[in-house]
Write a protein that holds these residues in place. Sequence first.
Motif, short mmCIF file in Angstrom:
data_model
loop_
_atom_site.label_atom_id
_atom_site.label_comp_id
_atom_site.label_asym_id
_atom_site.label_seq_id
_atom_site.Cartn_x
_atom_site.Cartn_y
_atom_site.Cartn_z
N PRO A 83 0.82 -1.22 0.00
CA PRO A 83 0.00 0.00 0.00
C PRO A 83 0.86 1.27 0.00
O PRO A 83 1.87 1.34 0.69
CB PRO A 83 -0.80 -0.11 1.31
N LYS A 84 0.43 2.26 -0.75
CA LYS A 84 1.22 3.51 -0.90
C LYS A 84 1.29 4.30 0.42
O LYS A 84 2.28 4.98 0.68
CB LYS A 84 0.58 4.37 -2.00
N ASN A 85 0.24 4.17 1.26
CA ASN A 85 0.20 5.03 2.45
C ASN A 85 1.20 4.64 3.54
O ASN A 85 1.28 5.29 4.57
CB ASN A 85 -1.22 5.09 3.04
N ILE A 86 1.97 3.55 3.33
CA ILE A 86 3.00 3.22 4.34
C ILE A 86 4.41 3.53 3.81
O ILE A 86 5.40 3.19 4.45
CB ILE A 86 2.92 1.74 4.77
N LEU A 87 4.50 4.22 2.67
CA LEU A 87 5.81 4.53 2.09
C LEU A 87 6.67 5.34 3.05
O LEU A 87 7.85 5.03 3.27
CB LEU A 87 5.63 5.30 0.78
N GLU A 88 6.09 6.39 3.65
CA GLU A 88 6.87 7.27 4.53
C GLU A 88 7.44 6.47 5.71
O GLU A 88 8.59 6.67 6.11
CB GLU A 88 6.01 8.43 5.03
N MET A 89 6.64 5.56 6.26
CA MET A 89 7.10 4.77 7.40
C MET A 89 8.25 3.84 7.01
O MET A 89 9.23 3.68 7.75
CB MET A 89 5.94 3.95 7.97
N ILE A 90 8.14 3.22 5.81
CA ILE A 90 9.21 2.32 5.34
C ILE A 90 10.50 3.10 5.13
O ILE A 90 11.57 2.70 5.59
CB ILE A 90 8.79 1.62 4.03
N VAL A 91 10.40 4.24 4.43
CA VAL A 91 11.59 5.04 4.13
C VAL A 91 12.22 5.56 5.43
O VAL A 91 13.45 5.54 5.59
CB VAL A 91 11.25 6.21 3.19
N THR A 92 11.39 5.98 6.37
CA THR A 92 11.91 6.48 7.65
C THR A 92 12.65 5.38 8.39
O THR A 92 13.74 5.61 8.95
CB THR A 92 10.76 7.02 8.53
N ARG A 93 12.10 4.17 8.39
CA ARG A 93 12.76 3.05 9.07
C ARG A 93 14.12 2.74 8.43
O ARG A 93 15.11 2.53 9.13
CB ARG A 93 11.87 1.81 9.02
N VAL A 94 14.18 2.77 7.10
CA VAL A 94 15.45 2.53 6.40
C VAL A 94 16.45 3.63 6.74
O VAL A 94 17.63 3.36 6.99
CB VAL A 94 15.23 2.45 4.87
N LYS A 95 15.99 4.88 6.80
CA LYS A 95 16.87 6.00 7.14
C LYS A 95 17.44 5.85 8.55
O LYS A 95 18.62 6.13 8.78
CB LYS A 95 16.12 7.33 7.02
N ILE A 96 16.61 5.42 9.49
CA ILE A 96 17.08 5.21 10.87
C ILE A 96 18.16 4.14 10.90
O ILE A 96 19.21 4.30 11.54
CB ILE A 96 15.90 4.84 11.78
N LEU A 97 17.92 3.02 10.20
CA LEU A 97 18.89 1.93 10.17
C LEU A 97 20.21 2.37 9.53
O LEU A 97 21.29 1.95 9.94
CB LEU A 97 18.32 0.73 9.40
N ALA A 98 20.10 3.22 8.49
CA ALA A 98 21.29 3.66 7.74
C ALA A 98 21.92 4.94 8.31
O ALA A 98 22.85 5.48 7.72
CB ALA A 98 20.93 3.88 6.27
N LYS A 99 21.35 5.43 9.45
CA LYS A 99 21.87 6.64 10.11
C LYS A 99 21.84 7.85 9.18
O LYS A 99 22.81 8.61 9.07
CB LYS A 99 23.28 6.40 10.65
N LEU A 100 20.71 8.02 8.50
CA LEU A 100 20.51 9.16 7.60
C LEU A 100 19.52 10.14 8.23
O LEU A 100 18.82 9.81 9.19
CB LEU A 100 19.98 8.67 6.25
N ARG A 101 19.44 11.32 7.67
CA ARG A 101 18.52 12.34 8.19
C ARG A 101 17.09 11.97 7.83
O ARG A 101 16.75 11.83 6.66
CB ARG A 101 18.87 13.72 7.60
N THR A 102 16.24 11.86 8.84
CA THR A 102 14.84 11.48 8.60
C THR A 102 14.00 12.69 8.18
O THR A 102 12.91 12.52 7.61
CB THR A 102 14.22 10.86 9.86
N ASP A 103 14.51 13.91 8.46
CA ASP A 103 13.74 15.11 8.11
C ASP A 103 14.07 15.63 6.72
O ASP A 103 13.46 16.59 6.25
CB ASP A 103 13.99 16.22 9.14
N GLU A 104 15.02 14.99 6.02
CA GLU A 104 15.41 15.41 4.67
C GLU A 104 14.69 14.53 3.65
O GLU A 104 14.93 13.32 3.59
CB GLU A 104 16.92 15.29 4.50
N THR A 105 13.79 15.12 2.88
CA THR A 105 13.02 14.34 1.90
C THR A 105 13.19 14.85 0.47
O THR A 105 12.66 14.25 -0.45
CB THR A 105 11.51 14.38 2.25
N ARG A 106 13.94 15.96 0.30
CA ARG A 106 14.05 16.55 -1.05
C ARG A 106 15.43 16.38 -1.68
O ARG A 106 15.65 16.79 -2.80
CB ARG A 106 13.68 18.03 -1.01
N ALA A 107 16.36 15.76 -0.93
CA ALA A 107 17.71 15.54 -1.45
C ALA A 107 18.05 14.06 -1.40
O ALA A 107 17.49 13.30 -0.60
CB ALA A 107 18.73 16.35 -0.63
#
Length: 561
Positions: A216-240
């Motif tokens: 489902p498309k509505n869980i995309l943000e949650m999936i991407v945020t979880r990957v960012k946390i695991l990879a130690k990336l900025r969770t508030d950066e969505t345009r770069a």
Amino acid sequence: MAIVSDEKVYQIISKYGLIKPDVLDTALKTAQAQNLDFVSFLINQELIKSLEIGQLIANNLHVKYVNLAKENIKTEILTQLPEIVARKQKMLIFKRDAEGTHVAMADPFDYPMIKSLEKKLGDKIIPYYSTDHELEDGLRLYKKNIQTEYVSNIQKNAIKAQGASKEDISVIRLVDDIINYGFMNHASDIHIEPTEKEIVIRFRIDGLLYDIMNLPKNILEMIVTRVKILAKLRTDETRASQDGKIITEVEGSKLDVRVSILPIVHGEKVVMRLLSSKGKYFTLEELGMNEKDLGAINEAIGRPYGMILSTGPTGSGKTTTLYALIKILNKRDINICTIEDPVEYSLDGVNQVQVNPATNLTFAAGLRSLLRQDPDIIMVGEIRDNETAGIAINSAMTGHLVLSTLHTNDAATALPRLLDMQIEPFLVASTVNIIIGQRLIRKICMKCIYSYTLSTQEIEDIKKEINIDKFVNTAQVKEIRLYRGKGCDACNHTGYTGRIGIFEVLKIEENIRELIVARADSDQLSKTAISNGMTTMLEDGFVKAFSGKTTIEEIFRVTKQ
């Protein structure tokens, strides 16, 4: 300890003359030196077929033999023996009928285990001999049978995750399951790709992308945020775009996951490259290089200075080839330094540097720094620009052996490419020792391989592409047989499993040097190299097709891209 000693296996093979004596001697010494199971070593090196050696050993032991690859093992039969027990005891239940329960065993004379099984199952046990190699393949069925459960779990967790908070346990399990499922299916890359209405999960397996499932498309943000946390990336950066790394463990194997996140029209797309620690132990032989080319490369790496280039498009195995070369060269009395983007595998005893543009640590800057580290051998992950090319060439001139890669279609094109990078022709001619052109092709699945006869029209079509008489005397041979895979559960019904390289190795000989200085084009260089004895990638592919390693269709797919 193996039920049949290495020496006994040696005697059995010698008796039937299945392997040349000198090759068999070398194989035995190598297997024992590396503390490897001799039978599995022979099979993995493709010196003998598992079916042949398994049957011979069973005959010698006077027991029944089973070819597990030919058995249709049902899940309910397999799971009567827990996986942990099956692996520890090296045994597998493959059939139950009126006679009893049929069990493949590495040791069919393990009577206490047979009696224990009879008591547990309440049935007569009929033991069969099977090689460790075949049992290991058979035991993978446990994983195959739970793959559908993984898909089910991923879908269930995706449903649970809808409307949940970003830290919900469902999202954690969902991302873990996607990575685990990718690893189990031998995926090199996982794509989490948002479309207008849904998320598409795709795996790259053996070089090709396959759609695995939709979420489902509505869980995309949650999936991407979880990957960012695991990879130690900025969770508030969505345009770069962002790049990161996840280190985890799957099935006892360390797994490096390189993460790339890129904003596209319908949201942030995630691509994860899976780099298992198992992948770094390839040798040039295992990669598929023939004896003639191996000899040329061993001669080139034996020189104290000069340049060795590996060429091909993205995903053609260039870096893996360089790692295989470094493995040969890596000795305590030699200082090896690398500059890579990314560092794909950690190599013991090698000083590896990761490119980092944020700190101005580019290939060129990193290479300059490495030259002040007293290196004997330098590996440059890729020559991308004129500056890096110039420093690499100068390093090769001043007493260093330099290994690097170039993005060109074939070996010959690498030489004009260096000239385009403003390198003087005489410098290229005097520093480059050898150029390796390569591609990766899919191997035929050995569990469903079959042979077929080429029609007259097919032979004529092939002759338009290559001189087939170099491989088969069509005037004397009545029929030409090639191979394909039917498709089975083991290969996900593709007919292929795993990959192997096809190569062309261009030695820089005197007549090639003259052409470089004269700024000859790639066609002239290629023709001269062929007249010098170079085997082209297409020819190497045909040799592998005729020997049953791959298909003609796969060779044309890869070489005609």
